[in-house]
Write a protein that holds these residues in place. Structure first.
Motif, PDB file in Angstrom:
ATOM      1  N   LEU A  76      -0.487 -29.797 -34.333  1.00  0.00           N
ATOM      2  CA  LEU A  76      -1.399 -28.647 -34.441  1.00  0.00           C
ATOM      3  C   LEU A  76      -0.752 -27.485 -35.209  1.00  0.00           C
ATOM      4  N   THR A  77       0.052 -27.827 -36.202  1.00  0.00           N
ATOM      5  CA  THR A  77       0.838 -26.803 -36.905  1.00  0.00           C
ATOM      6  C   THR A  77      -0.047 -25.681 -37.471  1.00  0.00           C
ATOM      7  N   LYS A  78      -1.265 -26.053 -37.909  1.00  0.00           N
ATOM      8  CA  LYS A  78      -2.140 -25.041 -38.529  1.00  0.00           C
ATOM      9  C   LYS A  78      -2.548 -23.934 -37.552  1.00  0.00           C
ATOM     10  N   ARG A  79      -2.540 -24.271 -36.261  1.00  0.00           N
ATOM     11  CA  ARG A  79      -2.960 -23.275 -35.265  1.00  0.00           C
ATOM     12  C   ARG A  79      -1.854 -22.258 -34.953  1.00  0.00           C
ATOM     13  N   TYR A  80      -0.640 -22.584 -35.376  1.00  0.00           N
ATOM     14  CA  TYR A  80       0.486 -21.694 -35.040  1.00  0.00           C
ATOM     15  C   TYR A  80       0.366 -20.359 -35.778  1.00  0.00           C
ATOM     16  N   MET A 116       7.738 -24.495 -21.211  1.00  0.00           N
ATOM     17  CA  MET A 116       6.320 -24.247 -20.935  1.00  0.00           C
ATOM     18  C   MET A 116       5.466 -24.239 -22.211  1.00  0.00           C
ATOM     19  N   ALA A 117       6.134 -24.275 -23.374  1.00  0.00           N
ATOM     20  CA  ALA A 117       5.400 -24.169 -24.644  1.00  0.00           C
ATOM     21  C   ALA A 117       4.435 -25.337 -24.830  1.00  0.00           C
ATOM     22  N   ASP A 118       4.881 -26.552 -24.463  1.00  0.00           N
ATOM     23  CA  ASP A 118       4.017 -27.727 -24.646  1.00  0.00           C
ATOM     24  C   ASP A 118       2.736 -27.607 -23.830  1.00  0.00           C
ATOM     25  N   THR A 119       2.883 -27.190 -22.576  1.00  0.00           N
ATOM     26  CA  THR A 119       1.713 -27.029 -21.710  1.00  0.00           C
ATOM     27  C   THR A 119       0.755 -26.006 -22.319  1.00  0.00           C
ATOM     28  N   ALA A 120       1.323 -24.897 -22.805  1.00  0.00           N
ATOM     29  CA  ALA A 120       0.495 -23.825 -23.377  1.00  0.00           C
ATOM     30  C   ALA A 120      -0.251 -24.321 -24.609  1.00  0.00           C
ATOM     31  N   VAL A 121       0.432 -25.111 -25.449  1.00  0.00           N
ATOM     32  CA  VAL A 121      -0.202 -25.613 -26.671  1.00  0.00           C
ATOM     33  C   VAL A 121      -1.291 -26.626 -26.311  1.00  0.00           C
ATOM     34  N   LEU A 122      -0.982 -27.505 -25.342  1.00  0.00           N
ATOM     35  CA  LEU A 122      -1.965 -28.520 -24.934  1.00  0.00           C
ATOM     36  C   LEU A 122      -3.218 -27.892 -24.349  1.00  0.00           C
ATOM     37  N   TYR A 123      -3.054 -26.826 -23.592  1.00  0.00           N
ATOM     38  CA  TYR A 123      -4.197 -26.125 -22.992  1.00  0.00           C
ATOM     39  C   TYR A 123      -4.878 -25.179 -23.991  1.00  0.00           C
ATOM     40  N   ASN A 124      -4.324 -25.087 -25.180  1.00  0.00           N
ATOM     41  CA  ASN A 124      -4.819 -24.129 -26.181  1.00  0.00           C
ATOM     42  C   ASN A 124      -4.820 -22.701 -25.628  1.00  0.00           C
ATOM     43  N   ALA A 125      -3.754 -22.371 -24.914  1.00  0.00           N
ATOM     44  CA  ALA A 125      -3.579 -21.010 -24.376  1.00  0.00           C
ATOM     45  C   ALA A 125      -2.185 -20.519 -24.747  1.00  0.00           C
ATOM     46  N   PRO A 126      -1.963 -20.308 -26.046  1.00  0.00           N
ATOM     47  CA  PRO A 126      -0.610 -19.922 -26.462  1.00  0.00           C
ATOM     48  C   PRO A 126      -0.204 -18.575 -25.867  1.00  0.00           C
ATOM     49  N   PRO A 127       1.008 -18.466 -25.392  1.00  0.00           N
ATOM     50  CA  PRO A 127       1.434 -17.186 -24.813  1.00  0.00           C
ATOM     51  C   PRO A 127       1.704 -16.148 -25.893  1.00  0.00           C
ATOM     52  N   VAL A 128       1.632 -14.881 -25.512  1.00  0.00           N
ATOM     53  CA  VAL A 128       2.099 -13.810 -26.395  1.00  0.00           C
ATOM     54  C   VAL A 128       3.484 -13.427 -25.872  1.00  0.00           C
ATOM     55  N   ILE A 129       4.469 -13.527 -26.737  1.00  0.00           N
ATOM     56  CA  ILE A 129       5.845 -13.262 -26.311  1.00  0.00           C
ATOM     57  C   ILE A 129       6.313 -11.959 -26.946  1.00  0.00           C
ATOM     58  N   THR A 130       6.830 -11.055 -26.126  1.00  0.00           N
ATOM     59  CA  THR A 130       7.385  -9.819 -26.688  1.00  0.00           C
ATOM     60  C   THR A 130       8.897  -9.815 -26.487  1.00  0.00           C
ATOM     61  N   VAL A 131       9.612  -9.407 -27.535  1.00  0.00           N
ATOM     62  CA  VAL A 131      11.069  -9.333 -27.449  1.00  0.00           C
ATOM     63  C   VAL A 131      11.529  -7.911 -27.773  1.00  0.00           C
ATOM     64  N   GLY A 132      12.631  -7.536 -27.166  1.00  0.00           N
ATOM     65  CA  GLY A 132      13.184  -6.202 -27.415  1.00  0.00           C
ATOM     66  C   GLY A 132      14.435  -6.252 -28.254  1.00  0.00           C
ATOM     67  N   ASP A 133      14.790  -7.451 -28.681  1.00  0.00           N
ATOM     68  CA  ASP A 133      15.946  -7.595 -29.569  1.00  0.00           C
ATOM     69  C   ASP A 133      15.538  -8.556 -30.682  1.00  0.00           C
ATOM     70  N   ASP A 181      10.470 -20.160 -33.417  1.00  0.00           N
ATOM     71  CA  ASP A 181      10.793 -21.557 -33.712  1.00  0.00           C
ATOM     72  C   ASP A 181      10.384 -22.471 -32.551  1.00  0.00           C
ATOM     73  N   ILE A 182      10.609 -22.008 -31.325  1.00  0.00           N
ATOM     74  CA  ILE A 182      10.253 -22.813 -30.146  1.00  0.00           C
ATOM     75  C   ILE A 182       8.743 -23.067 -30.120  1.00  0.00           C
ATOM     76  N   LEU A 183       7.969 -22.017 -30.375  1.00  0.00           N
ATOM     77  CA  LEU A 183       6.510 -22.177 -30.362  1.00  0.00           C
ATOM     78  C   LEU A 183       6.041 -23.069 -31.516  1.00  0.00           C
ATOM     79  N   ARG A 184       6.620 -22.837 -32.693  1.00  0.00           N
ATOM     80  CA  ARG A 184       6.228 -23.644 -33.865  1.00  0.00           C
ATOM     81  C   ARG A 184       6.507 -25.124 -33.618  1.00  0.00           C
ATOM     82  N   GLU A 185       7.672 -25.425 -33.044  1.00  0.00           N
ATOM     83  CA  GLU A 185       8.032 -26.814 -32.754  1.00  0.00           C
ATOM     84  C   GLU A 185       7.049 -27.450 -31.772  1.00  0.00           C
TER      85      GLU A 185
END
Lengths: 230, 196
Positions: free
Chosen positions: A99-103, A62-79, A88-92
Protein backbone atom coordinates in the motif's frame (compact mmCIF):
# COMPACT_ATOMS: atom_id res chain seq x y z
CA UNK A 1 11.87 -22.69 20.38
CA UNK A 2 8.44 -21.33 19.60
CA UNK A 3 6.81 -23.19 22.44
CA UNK A 4 9.49 -21.80 24.75
CA UNK A 5 8.61 -18.35 23.45
CA UNK A 6 4.94 -18.94 24.25
CA UNK A 7 5.69 -20.16 27.74
CA UNK A 8 7.77 -17.07 28.38
CA UNK A 9 5.07 -14.84 26.95
CA UNK A 10 2.41 -16.39 29.18
CA UNK A 11 4.36 -15.26 32.26
CA UNK A 12 4.35 -11.59 31.25
CA UNK A 13 2.21 -9.36 33.45
CA UNK A 14 -0.24 -7.53 31.18
CA UNK A 15 0.08 -3.74 31.09
CA UNK A 16 -3.09 -1.94 30.07
CA UNK A 17 -1.10 0.86 28.40
CA UNK A 18 0.04 -1.59 25.73
CA UNK A 19 -2.62 -4.33 25.88
CA UNK A 20 -5.32 -1.83 24.88
CA UNK A 21 -3.28 -0.23 22.11
CA UNK A 22 -4.37 -2.55 19.29
CA UNK A 23 -7.97 -2.28 20.46
CA UNK A 24 -7.64 1.52 20.35
CA UNK A 25 -6.31 1.35 16.77
CA UNK A 26 -9.38 -0.71 15.86
CA UNK A 27 -11.64 1.80 17.58
CA UNK A 28 -9.95 4.66 15.69
CA UNK A 29 -10.50 2.80 12.41
CA UNK A 30 -14.20 2.27 13.18
CA UNK A 31 -14.77 5.92 14.04
CA UNK A 32 -12.69 7.26 11.16
CA UNK A 33 -10.21 8.79 13.56
CA UNK A 34 -6.60 8.26 14.34
CA UNK A 35 -4.21 7.50 17.19
CA UNK A 36 -1.80 10.27 18.15
CA UNK A 37 1.56 8.95 19.27
CA UNK A 38 3.53 11.63 21.12
CA UNK A 39 7.14 10.48 21.26
CA UNK A 40 8.49 13.27 23.43
CA UNK A 41 11.76 15.13 23.18
CA UNK A 42 14.19 12.24 23.13
CA UNK A 43 16.48 11.87 20.15
CA UNK A 44 19.25 9.66 18.87
CA UNK A 45 21.99 11.82 20.36
CA UNK A 46 22.01 12.16 24.14
CA UNK A 47 20.81 10.46 27.31
CA UNK A 48 17.36 9.64 25.99
CA UNK A 49 18.54 7.71 22.92
CA UNK A 50 17.62 4.26 24.26
CA UNK A 51 14.22 5.48 25.47
CA UNK A 52 13.62 6.73 21.93
CA UNK A 53 14.64 3.35 20.52
CA UNK A 54 12.15 1.65 22.86
CA UNK A 55 9.39 3.92 21.53
CA UNK A 56 10.43 3.24 17.93
CA UNK A 57 10.22 -0.50 18.67
CA UNK A 58 6.65 -0.07 19.91
CA UNK A 59 5.73 2.02 16.86
CA UNK A 60 7.25 -0.62 14.57
CA UNK A 61 5.22 -3.37 16.24
CA UNK A 62 1.92 -1.52 15.98
CA UNK A 63 2.47 -0.05 12.49
CA UNK A 64 1.27 -3.19 10.69
CA UNK A 65 -1.99 -3.29 12.63
CA UNK A 66 -2.55 0.42 11.94
CA UNK A 67 -1.91 -0.02 8.21
CA UNK A 68 -4.13 -3.11 8.00
CA UNK A 69 -6.99 -1.29 9.74
CA UNK A 70 -6.40 1.75 7.51
CA UNK A 71 -6.00 3.87 10.65
CA UNK A 72 -2.49 5.25 10.33
CA UNK A 73 -1.28 6.98 13.48
CA UNK A 74 -0.14 10.59 13.60
CA UNK A 75 3.28 10.62 15.22
CA UNK A 76 4.77 13.77 16.72
CA UNK A 77 8.45 14.04 17.57
CA UNK A 78 10.33 16.69 19.51
CA UNK A 79 13.73 15.81 18.15
CA UNK A 80 14.32 15.85 14.41
CA UNK A 81 16.68 12.84 14.50
CA UNK A 82 13.64 10.64 15.16
CA UNK A 83 11.75 12.03 12.18
CA UNK A 84 13.38 9.95 9.39
CA UNK A 85 13.35 6.81 11.55
CA UNK A 86 9.66 7.03 12.41
CA UNK A 87 8.84 7.88 8.78
CA UNK A 88 10.84 4.88 7.62
CA UNK A 89 9.02 2.54 10.02
CA UNK A 90 5.63 3.65 8.72
CA UNK A 91 6.73 3.54 5.08
CA UNK A 92 8.04 -0.01 5.52
CA UNK A 93 4.73 -1.11 7.06
CA UNK A 94 2.87 0.26 4.03
CA UNK A 95 5.34 -1.43 1.67
CA UNK A 96 4.91 -4.80 3.41
CA UNK A 97 1.19 -4.67 2.67
CA UNK A 98 1.59 -3.34 -0.88
CA UNK A 99 0.00 0.00 0.00
CA UNK A 100 2.96 2.30 -0.63
CA UNK A 101 0.79 4.86 -2.45
CA UNK A 102 -1.25 5.47 0.70
CA UNK A 103 1.82 6.45 2.71
CA UNK A 104 1.95 10.12 3.61
CA UNK A 105 5.18 11.59 5.02
CA UNK A 106 3.16 14.13 7.02
CA UNK A 107 1.89 11.36 9.31
CA UNK A 108 5.13 11.89 11.22
CA UNK A 109 5.56 15.49 12.33
CA UNK A 110 8.37 17.36 13.96
CA UNK A 111 6.79 19.88 16.36
CA UNK A 112 9.47 21.80 18.24
CA UNK A 113 12.85 21.10 19.81
CA UNK A 114 12.14 22.58 23.25
CA UNK A 115 10.10 20.38 25.65
CA UNK A 116 7.38 22.90 26.55
CA UNK A 117 6.92 24.10 22.97
CA UNK A 118 6.73 20.48 21.82
CA UNK A 119 4.10 19.66 24.44
CA UNK A 120 2.05 22.73 23.45
CA UNK A 121 2.23 21.81 19.75
CA UNK A 122 1.35 18.17 20.38
CA UNK A 123 -1.49 19.27 22.68
CA UNK A 124 -2.83 21.48 19.88
CA UNK A 125 -2.85 18.51 17.50
CA UNK A 126 -4.73 16.45 20.10
CA UNK A 127 -7.21 19.27 20.67
CA UNK A 128 -8.01 20.01 17.07
CA UNK A 129 -7.28 16.89 15.03
CA UNK A 130 -9.28 13.76 14.33
CA UNK A 131 -7.56 12.04 17.21
CA UNK A 132 -9.53 9.42 19.16
CA UNK A 133 -6.71 8.10 21.35
CA UNK A 134 -3.47 9.61 22.61
CA UNK A 135 -0.41 7.48 23.33
CA UNK A 136 2.23 9.48 25.21
CA UNK A 137 5.36 7.36 25.18
CA UNK A 138 8.93 8.56 25.33
CA UNK A 139 11.21 11.08 26.95
CA UNK A 140 8.99 13.60 28.71
CA UNK A 141 9.12 15.95 31.66
CA UNK A 142 6.21 17.45 33.61
CA UNK A 143 5.19 19.37 30.46
CA UNK A 144 3.47 16.17 29.26
CA UNK A 145 0.54 17.32 31.40
CA UNK A 146 -0.29 19.84 28.62
CA UNK A 147 -0.91 16.97 26.18
CA UNK A 148 -2.78 14.94 28.81
CA UNK A 149 -4.98 17.95 29.60
CA UNK A 150 -5.83 18.49 25.92
CA UNK A 151 -6.82 14.81 25.66
CA UNK A 152 -8.90 14.95 28.85
CA UNK A 153 -10.80 18.02 27.63
CA UNK A 154 -11.93 16.06 24.57
CA UNK A 155 -12.55 12.95 26.69
CA UNK A 156 -10.07 10.94 24.61
CA UNK A 157 -8.66 7.68 25.80
CA UNK A 158 -5.12 8.15 27.08
CA UNK A 159 -2.37 5.57 27.14
CA UNK A 160 1.02 6.51 28.52
CA UNK A 161 4.50 5.15 29.16
CA UNK A 162 7.31 7.14 30.74
CA UNK A 163 10.60 6.44 32.46
CA UNK A 164 11.39 9.84 34.01
CA UNK A 165 9.99 10.26 37.56
CA UNK A 166 8.71 13.81 36.94
CA UNK A 167 6.82 12.68 33.83
CA UNK A 168 5.32 9.76 35.75
CA UNK A 169 4.19 12.17 38.46
CA UNK A 170 2.47 14.33 35.83
CA UNK A 171 0.86 11.38 34.05
CA UNK A 172 -0.31 9.43 37.10
CA UNK A 173 -3.36 11.64 37.77
CA UNK A 174 -4.15 11.88 34.05
CA UNK A 175 -4.52 8.19 33.19
CA UNK A 176 -4.72 4.80 34.85
CA UNK A 177 -3.30 3.19 31.71
CA UNK A 178 0.28 4.13 32.52
CA UNK A 179 3.44 2.06 32.12
CA UNK A 180 6.00 3.32 34.63
CA UNK A 181 9.78 3.06 34.66
CA UNK A 182 11.10 -0.24 33.32
CA UNK A 183 7.58 -1.22 32.18
CA UNK A 184 8.07 1.16 29.29
CA UNK A 185 10.75 -1.08 27.82
CA UNK A 186 8.33 -4.02 27.81
CA UNK A 187 6.24 -2.56 24.98
CA UNK A 188 7.58 -5.00 22.37
CA UNK A 189 6.82 -8.03 24.54
CA UNK A 190 3.37 -6.68 25.35
CA UNK A 191 2.45 -5.97 21.75
CA UNK A 192 3.89 -9.07 20.08
CA UNK A 193 4.81 -12.67 20.78
CA UNK A 194 8.34 -12.26 19.43
CA UNK A 195 10.92 -14.17 21.38
CA UNK A 196 13.54 -11.38 21.23
CA UNK A 197 11.29 -9.21 23.40
CA UNK A 198 10.05 -11.88 25.79
CA UNK A 199 13.55 -13.24 26.44
CA UNK A 200 15.03 -9.78 27.07
CA UNK A 201 12.16 -9.01 29.44
CA UNK A 202 12.80 -12.21 31.36
CA UNK A 203 16.52 -11.42 31.61
CA UNK A 204 15.64 -7.93 32.84
CA UNK A 205 13.46 -9.46 35.58
CA UNK A 206 16.14 -12.01 36.54
CA UNK A 207 18.61 -9.18 37.15
CA UNK A 208 16.07 -7.00 38.92
CA UNK A 209 15.07 -9.57 41.56
CA UNK A 210 18.58 -10.23 42.99
CA UNK A 211 19.25 -6.48 42.89
CA UNK A 212 16.12 -5.80 44.91
CA UNK A 213 17.03 -8.61 47.32
CA UNK A 214 20.51 -7.08 47.79
CA UNK A 215 19.05 -3.59 48.43
CA UNK A 216 16.50 -4.93 50.95
CA UNK A 217 19.27 -6.99 52.61
CA UNK A 218 21.54 -3.95 52.93
CA UNK A 219 18.69 -1.86 54.38
CA UNK A 220 17.90 -4.63 56.90
CA UNK A 221 21.57 -4.93 57.88
CA UNK A 222 21.94 -1.17 58.30
CA UNK A 223 18.75 -1.09 60.34
CA UNK A 224 19.98 -3.88 62.62
CA UNK A 225 23.39 -2.23 62.93
CA UNK A 226 21.65 0.99 63.95
CA UNK A 227 19.53 -0.86 66.52
CA UNK A 228 22.57 -2.54 68.07
CA UNK A 229 24.44 0.76 68.18
CA UNK A 230 27.25 -0.06 65.69
CA UNK B 1 21.92 -12.34 0.97
CA UNK B 2 19.21 -9.72 1.57
CA UNK B 3 19.16 -10.55 5.25
CA UNK B 4 22.92 -10.13 5.52
CA UNK B 5 22.79 -6.69 3.86
CA UNK B 6 19.70 -5.48 5.75
CA UNK B 7 20.35 -6.90 9.21
CA UNK B 8 23.85 -8.16 9.85
CA UNK B 9 25.95 -5.47 8.14
CA UNK B 10 24.20 -2.50 9.87
CA UNK B 11 24.36 -4.36 13.19
CA UNK B 12 28.06 -5.10 12.65
CA UNK B 13 28.82 -1.45 11.81
CA UNK B 14 26.82 -0.28 14.85
CA UNK B 15 28.68 -2.67 17.16
CA UNK B 16 32.09 -1.63 15.81
CA UNK B 17 31.24 2.08 16.22
CA UNK B 18 29.93 1.45 19.76
CA UNK B 19 33.13 -0.35 20.71
CA UNK B 20 35.23 2.44 19.18
CA UNK B 21 33.31 5.09 21.13
CA UNK B 22 33.55 3.08 24.35
CA UNK B 23 37.16 1.95 24.18
CA UNK B 24 38.73 4.10 21.44
CA UNK B 25 41.04 7.04 22.05
CA UNK B 26 39.73 10.48 22.90
CA UNK B 27 40.46 11.84 19.40
CA UNK B 28 38.56 9.03 17.66
CA UNK B 29 35.65 9.33 20.08
CA UNK B 30 35.44 13.09 19.56
CA UNK B 31 35.51 12.66 15.77
CA UNK B 32 32.68 10.11 15.82
CA UNK B 33 30.56 12.27 18.11
CA UNK B 34 31.20 15.28 15.85
CA UNK B 35 29.89 13.22 12.90
CA UNK B 36 26.77 12.43 14.92
CA UNK B 37 26.28 16.14 15.66
CA UNK B 38 26.62 17.01 11.94
CA UNK B 39 24.00 14.37 11.06
CA UNK B 40 21.76 15.75 13.81
CA UNK B 41 22.11 19.25 12.30
CA UNK B 42 20.94 17.93 8.92
CA UNK B 43 18.07 16.20 10.70
CA UNK B 44 17.11 19.57 12.14
CA UNK B 45 16.88 21.05 8.64
CA UNK B 46 14.73 18.08 7.66
CA UNK B 47 12.53 18.76 10.69
CA UNK B 48 12.17 22.41 9.71
CA UNK B 49 11.14 21.38 6.21
CA UNK B 50 8.66 18.87 7.65
CA UNK B 51 7.01 21.37 9.96
CA UNK B 52 6.79 23.91 7.11
CA UNK B 53 5.19 21.38 4.74
CA UNK B 54 2.66 20.23 7.37
CA UNK B 55 1.49 23.80 7.95
CA UNK B 56 1.46 24.65 4.22
CA UNK B 57 -0.84 21.68 3.73
CA UNK B 58 -3.00 22.86 6.63
CA UNK B 59 -3.42 26.27 4.96
CA UNK B 60 -4.59 24.62 1.75
CA UNK B 61 -7.06 22.37 3.57
CA UNK B 62 -10.82 23.23 3.42
CA UNK B 63 -10.86 24.08 7.14
CA UNK B 64 -8.29 26.76 6.43
CA UNK B 65 -5.58 27.29 8.97
CA UNK B 66 -5.25 30.66 10.56
CA UNK B 67 -2.82 29.23 13.13
CA UNK B 68 -0.74 27.73 10.35
CA UNK B 69 -0.53 31.10 8.57
CA UNK B 70 0.57 32.77 11.83
CA UNK B 71 3.04 29.95 12.43
CA UNK B 72 4.63 30.17 8.97
CA UNK B 73 4.81 33.98 9.14
CA UNK B 74 6.47 33.75 12.56
CA UNK B 75 8.88 31.13 11.28
CA UNK B 76 9.95 33.30 8.33
CA UNK B 77 10.38 36.41 10.51
CA UNK B 78 12.31 34.47 13.16
CA UNK B 79 14.65 32.93 10.58
CA UNK B 80 15.24 36.36 9.06
CA UNK B 81 16.06 37.83 12.48
CA UNK B 82 18.28 34.97 13.66
CA UNK B 83 20.09 34.39 10.35
CA UNK B 84 22.74 37.16 10.88
CA UNK B 85 23.99 35.18 13.90
CA UNK B 86 22.81 34.11 17.35
CA UNK B 87 24.95 36.78 19.06
CA UNK B 88 23.41 39.66 17.07
CA UNK B 89 20.93 42.02 18.69
CA UNK B 90 18.00 40.94 16.51
CA UNK B 91 18.45 37.27 17.51
CA UNK B 92 18.82 38.18 21.17
CA UNK B 93 15.64 40.24 20.93
CA UNK B 94 13.71 37.19 19.63
CA UNK B 95 15.04 35.01 22.47
CA UNK B 96 14.48 37.65 25.15
CA UNK B 97 11.08 39.02 24.20
CA UNK B 98 9.38 36.17 22.33
CA UNK B 99 10.77 32.69 23.00
CA UNK B 100 11.57 33.25 26.69
CA UNK B 101 8.23 34.77 27.81
CA UNK B 102 6.14 32.36 25.70
CA UNK B 103 8.04 29.39 27.14
CA UNK B 104 7.64 30.72 30.69
CA UNK B 105 3.89 31.25 30.17
CA UNK B 106 3.44 27.72 28.90
CA UNK B 107 5.46 26.37 31.82
CA UNK B 108 3.21 28.33 34.20
CA UNK B 109 0.19 26.69 32.58
CA UNK B 110 1.45 23.36 33.87
CA UNK B 111 0.40 24.28 37.41
CA UNK B 112 -3.21 24.51 36.24
CA UNK B 113 -3.11 21.40 34.05
CA UNK B 114 -1.66 19.36 36.92
CA UNK B 115 -4.24 20.68 39.40
CA UNK B 116 -7.03 19.96 36.91
CA UNK B 117 -5.69 16.44 36.36
CA UNK B 118 -5.72 15.80 40.11
CA UNK B 119 -9.31 17.06 40.43
CA UNK B 120 -10.40 14.94 37.43
CA UNK B 121 -8.74 11.93 39.03
CA UNK B 122 -10.95 12.41 42.10
CA UNK B 123 -14.01 12.18 39.86
CA UNK B 124 -12.89 9.23 37.76
CA UNK B 125 -10.85 7.02 40.12
CA UNK B 126 -12.10 7.12 43.67
CA UNK B 127 -9.94 4.45 45.28
CA UNK B 128 -7.51 4.54 48.20
CA UNK B 129 -4.54 5.19 45.91
CA UNK B 130 -6.15 8.36 44.60
CA UNK B 131 -6.81 9.64 48.12
CA UNK B 132 -3.29 8.74 49.18
CA UNK B 133 -1.87 10.61 46.17
CA UNK B 134 -4.00 13.72 46.76
CA UNK B 135 -3.41 13.74 50.53
CA UNK B 136 0.37 13.37 50.14
CA UNK B 137 0.48 16.09 47.48
CA UNK B 138 -1.52 18.48 49.70
CA UNK B 139 0.61 17.84 52.80
CA UNK B 140 3.88 18.23 50.88
CA UNK B 141 2.67 21.42 49.17
CA UNK B 142 1.17 23.02 52.28
CA UNK B 143 4.23 22.28 54.41
CA UNK B 144 6.46 23.85 51.74
CA UNK B 145 4.68 27.20 51.98
CA UNK B 146 6.30 29.63 54.44
CA UNK B 147 3.37 30.65 56.71
CA UNK B 148 4.53 33.07 59.39
CA UNK B 149 3.49 32.45 62.98
CA UNK B 150 2.56 28.83 62.46
CA UNK B 151 4.56 25.91 63.75
CA UNK B 152 4.60 23.17 61.15
CA UNK B 153 6.92 20.89 63.14
CA UNK B 154 4.95 17.64 62.75
CA UNK B 155 3.86 18.29 59.18
CA UNK B 156 7.30 19.41 58.00
CA UNK B 157 8.77 16.30 59.64
CA UNK B 158 6.25 14.20 57.74
CA UNK B 159 7.13 16.06 54.55
CA UNK B 160 10.83 15.39 55.06
CA UNK B 161 10.05 11.69 55.63
CA UNK B 162 7.86 11.47 52.49
CA UNK B 163 10.32 13.33 50.26
CA UNK B 164 13.65 12.05 51.59
CA UNK B 165 12.80 8.49 52.57
CA UNK B 166 9.72 7.21 50.73
CA UNK B 167 10.12 9.36 47.62
CA UNK B 168 13.85 8.81 47.32
CA UNK B 169 13.55 5.04 47.88
CA UNK B 170 10.80 4.77 45.28
CA UNK B 171 12.75 6.85 42.79
CA UNK B 172 15.90 4.76 43.24
CA UNK B 173 13.96 1.56 42.69
CA UNK B 174 12.35 3.06 39.61
CA UNK B 175 15.69 4.22 38.20
CA UNK B 176 17.28 0.80 38.80
CA UNK B 177 14.53 -0.77 36.73
CA UNK B 178 14.99 1.90 34.04
CA UNK B 179 18.73 1.17 33.88
CA UNK B 180 18.07 -2.55 33.38
CA UNK B 181 15.42 -1.81 30.75
CA UNK B 182 17.82 0.55 28.99
CA UNK B 183 20.59 -2.06 28.89
CA UNK B 184 18.27 -4.75 27.48
CA UNK B 185 16.86 -2.35 24.87
CA UNK B 186 20.40 -1.35 23.86
CA UNK B 187 21.35 -5.01 23.37
CA UNK B 188 18.16 -5.65 21.37
CA UNK B 189 18.83 -2.58 19.21
CA UNK B 190 22.36 -3.65 18.39
CA UNK B 191 21.46 -7.30 17.84
CA UNK B 192 20.32 -8.19 14.30
CA UNK B 193 16.58 -8.81 14.06
CA UNK B 194 15.85 -12.51 13.59
CA UNK B 195 12.06 -12.70 13.82
CA UNK B 196 10.29 -15.64 15.42
Amino acid sequence: MKSRGRSLHSKIRPLSAFQNLKHEIGRAAESGGTVHIAMGNGGLVGDEAITSFAVLEAVAEMADTAVLYNAPPVITVGDPTLLPLAQDILREAYERHGLTKRYNTNQVRFVAPSPVAYAAGAANLTATGEVTTTLMMGAFGPEVSLIADASARRDLNQLAAAAAPNAIAALYPATDQLAMGEEMYAAGAQLTNKIRYTVSLQVQDWFLRPLLAIIIGIIALLGLAGLWGF
Amino acid sequence: MGRIVKQWIPAFIAMIVCLLVLFGGLQLRTTLIEWAVIIAAFAFLLGLLNVGLVHLKAIRSPQGGIYSIVFLASMIVSIALVLPGPEKESAQWVFKYVIGPVGASLAALMVFTLTLAASRMLHVRRDWRTWLFILTAIIVLVSSIPLLGLNWGVISGFRAFVVNVLGMAGMRGLLLGVVLGTVMTAIRTLWPRGES
